[in-house]
Design a protein around this motif. Structure first.
Motif, PDB file in Angstrom:
ATOM      1  N   PHE A  89      11.526  34.209  46.542  1.00 41.26           N
ATOM      2  CA  PHE A  89      10.553  33.055  45.682  1.00 41.26           C
ATOM      3  C   PHE A  89      11.501  32.422  44.788  1.00 41.26           C
ATOM      4  O   PHE A  89      12.466  32.926  44.240  1.00 41.26           O
ATOM      5  N   ALA A  90      11.233  31.183  44.604  1.00 43.50           N
ATOM      6  CA  ALA A  90      12.140  30.516  43.691  1.00 43.50           C
ATOM      7  C   ALA A  90      11.217  28.883  43.228  1.00 43.50           C
ATOM      8  O   ALA A  90      10.497  28.868  44.045  1.00 43.50           O
ATOM      9  N   TYR A  91      11.647  28.670  42.038  1.00 41.63           N
ATOM     10  CA  TYR A  91      11.263  27.397  41.394  1.00 41.63           C
ATOM     11  C   TYR A  91      12.255  26.478  42.114  1.00 41.63           C
ATOM     12  O   TYR A  91      13.541  26.493  41.847  1.00 41.63           O
ATOM     13  N   VAL A  92      11.728  25.189  42.704  1.00 40.81           N
ATOM     14  CA  VAL A  92      12.857  24.325  43.198  1.00 40.81           C
ATOM     15  C   VAL A  92      12.329  22.973  42.862  1.00 40.81           C
ATOM     16  O   VAL A  92      11.398  22.548  42.426  1.00 40.81           O
ATOM     17  N   ILE A  93      13.367  21.979  42.793  1.00 39.36           N
ATOM     18  CA  ILE A  93      13.075  20.779  42.709  1.00 39.36           C
ATOM     19  C   ILE A  93      13.968  19.941  43.740  1.00 39.36           C
ATOM     20  O   ILE A  93      14.950  20.398  44.273  1.00 39.36           O
ATOM     21  N   PRO A  94      12.992  19.202  44.980  1.00 44.42           N
ATOM     22  CA  PRO A  94      13.549  18.695  45.944  1.00 44.42           C
ATOM     23  C   PRO A  94      14.737  17.485  45.498  1.00 44.42           C
ATOM     24  O   PRO A  94      14.619  16.578  44.766  1.00 44.42           O
ATOM     25  N   GLU A  95      15.907  17.704  46.187  1.00 43.39           N
ATOM     26  CA  GLU A  95      17.035  16.891  45.998  1.00 43.39           C
ATOM     27  C   GLU A  95      17.122  15.733  46.872  1.00 43.39           C
ATOM     28  O   GLU A  95      17.479  14.708  46.499  1.00 43.39           O
ATOM     29  N   PRO A 151       3.458  22.555  45.173  1.00 45.88           N
ATOM     30  CA  PRO A 151       3.807  21.767  43.916  1.00 45.88           C
ATOM     31  C   PRO A 151       3.210  22.720  42.720  1.00 45.88           C
ATOM     32  O   PRO A 151       2.166  23.381  42.901  1.00 45.88           O
ATOM     33  N   THR A 152       3.831  22.685  41.550  1.00 46.30           N
ATOM     34  CA  THR A 152       3.362  23.622  40.494  1.00 46.30           C
ATOM     35  C   THR A 152       2.137  23.130  39.943  1.00 46.30           C
ATOM     36  O   THR A 152       1.471  23.777  39.017  1.00 46.30           O
ATOM     37  N   SER A 153       1.820  21.778  40.273  1.00 43.65           N
ATOM     38  CA  SER A 153       0.398  21.443  39.753  1.00 43.65           C
ATOM     39  C   SER A 153      -0.422  21.766  40.442  1.00 43.65           C
ATOM     40  O   SER A 153      -1.760  21.516  40.112  1.00 43.65           O
ATOM     41  N   VAL A 154      -0.536  22.328  41.573  1.00 49.86           N
ATOM     42  CA  VAL A 154      -1.524  22.851  42.518  1.00 49.86           C
ATOM     43  C   VAL A 154      -1.652  24.300  42.337  1.00 49.86           C
ATOM     44  O   VAL A 154      -0.646  25.159  42.285  1.00 49.86           O
ATOM     45  N   ARG A 193       9.608  16.189  40.242  1.00 45.18           N
ATOM     46  CA  ARG A 193       8.618  17.443  40.136  1.00 45.18           C
ATOM     47  C   ARG A 193       9.187  18.943  40.566  1.00 45.18           C
ATOM     48  O   ARG A 193       9.657  18.935  41.627  1.00 45.18           O
ATOM     49  N   GLN A 194       8.722  19.958  39.984  1.00 45.42           N
ATOM     50  CA  GLN A 194       9.083  21.129  40.398  1.00 45.42           C
ATOM     51  C   GLN A 194       7.893  21.641  41.476  1.00 45.42           C
ATOM     52  O   GLN A 194       7.070  21.017  41.565  1.00 45.42           O
ATOM     53  N   MET A 195       8.419  22.512  42.587  1.00 44.93           N
ATOM     54  CA  MET A 195       7.531  23.296  43.384  1.00 44.93           C
ATOM     55  C   MET A 195       7.900  24.651  43.367  1.00 44.93           C
ATOM     56  O   MET A 195       9.127  25.281  42.901  1.00 44.93           O
ATOM     57  N   ARG A 196       6.830  25.308  43.765  1.00 43.59           N
ATOM     58  CA  ARG A 196       7.125  26.993  44.047  1.00 43.59           C
ATOM     59  C   ARG A 196       7.476  27.180  45.558  1.00 43.59           C
ATOM     60  O   ARG A 196       6.812  26.473  46.434  1.00 43.59           O
ATOM     61  N   PHE A 197       8.248  27.941  45.944  1.00 46.22           N
ATOM     62  CA  PHE A 197       8.882  27.934  47.400  1.00 46.22           C
ATOM     63  C   PHE A 197       9.063  29.368  47.602  1.00 46.22           C
ATOM     64  O   PHE A 197       9.716  30.258  46.975  1.00 46.22           O
ATOM     65  N   TRP A 198       8.452  29.796  48.881  1.00 46.80           N
ATOM     66  CA  TRP A 198       8.532  31.292  49.168  1.00 46.80           C
ATOM     67  C   TRP A 198       9.294  31.451  50.759  1.00 46.80           C
ATOM     68  O   TRP A 198       9.013  30.355  51.492  1.00 46.80           O
TER      69      TRP A 198
END
Length: 179
Positions: A109-115, A12-15, A85-90
């Motif tokens: 790498f991407a910023y993602v939002i779970p659909e 998560p981008t908050s972590v 909420r957004q997450m960072r994903f590798w």
């Protein structure tokens, strides 16, 4: 399995990334994943024939992994999906490029939002399926060599045999264990 040649990581981008531990965020035992890039083509007519040009590009990452109620990343996928909420994903290719200290892994790498996030239960297994929409675009790059514990999860956290009464306390502070 070909999926064992890849490491997936969702934070998560908050972590803060520095605080994200492998056991909480690296997806091991992934049964399948995909990264789809779709170009919504534009159609035009030229001389009684169809012509196509590039349109809007959309990326989706889908991951299926075993259900584990203690896996932090699953709880984060669920919360991110519920609350937008957004997450960072590798997506990391476990194959090393180069040798020695300069060896690296190709990575996306991407910023993602779970659909969507779904729990599927049948008579053989419980699995989580997550569909992630990529914000704007993914980016290709390199990651330094991953620790062996990530590349081979069987190496992480091995419990050593101890005789009765050899130690007291929890696994993390037992003098007989080097976990």
């Amino acid at each position: 399995m070909a999926v064992d040649k890849w490491t997936l990581l969702g934070i998560p981008t908050s972590v803060p990334t520095a605080q994200a531990t492998a056991e909480n965020y690296v997806m091991t035992g992934t049964s399948e994943f995909s990264h789809e890039i779709e170009n919504e083509l534009r159609e035009s007519i030229k001389g009684n024939r169809k012509d196509w040009s590039g349109g809007v590009v959309e990326e989706t990452i889908s991951v299926t992994f075993p259900y584990d109620p203690t896996f932090t990343a699953d709880r984060d996928f669920k919360d991110a999906c519920k609350y937008g909420r957004q997450m960072r994903f590798w997506i990391i290719d476990n194959t090393l490029v180069g040798t020695g200290e300069t060896a690296k892994h190709n990575s996306t790498f991407a910023y993602v939002i779970p659909e969507s996030r779904s729990l599927s239960v049948d008579d053989e297994s419980d699995t989580i399926e997550v569909s992630l929409k990529v914000k704007l675009n993914s980016a290709d790059g390199e990651e330094p060599k991953l620790p062996d514990e990530i590349l081979d999860p069987s190496l992480a956290g091995q419990v050593a045999y101890e005789t009765i009464g050899a130690a007291t306390g929890d696994l993390e502070n037992a003098t007989t264990q080097e976990v």
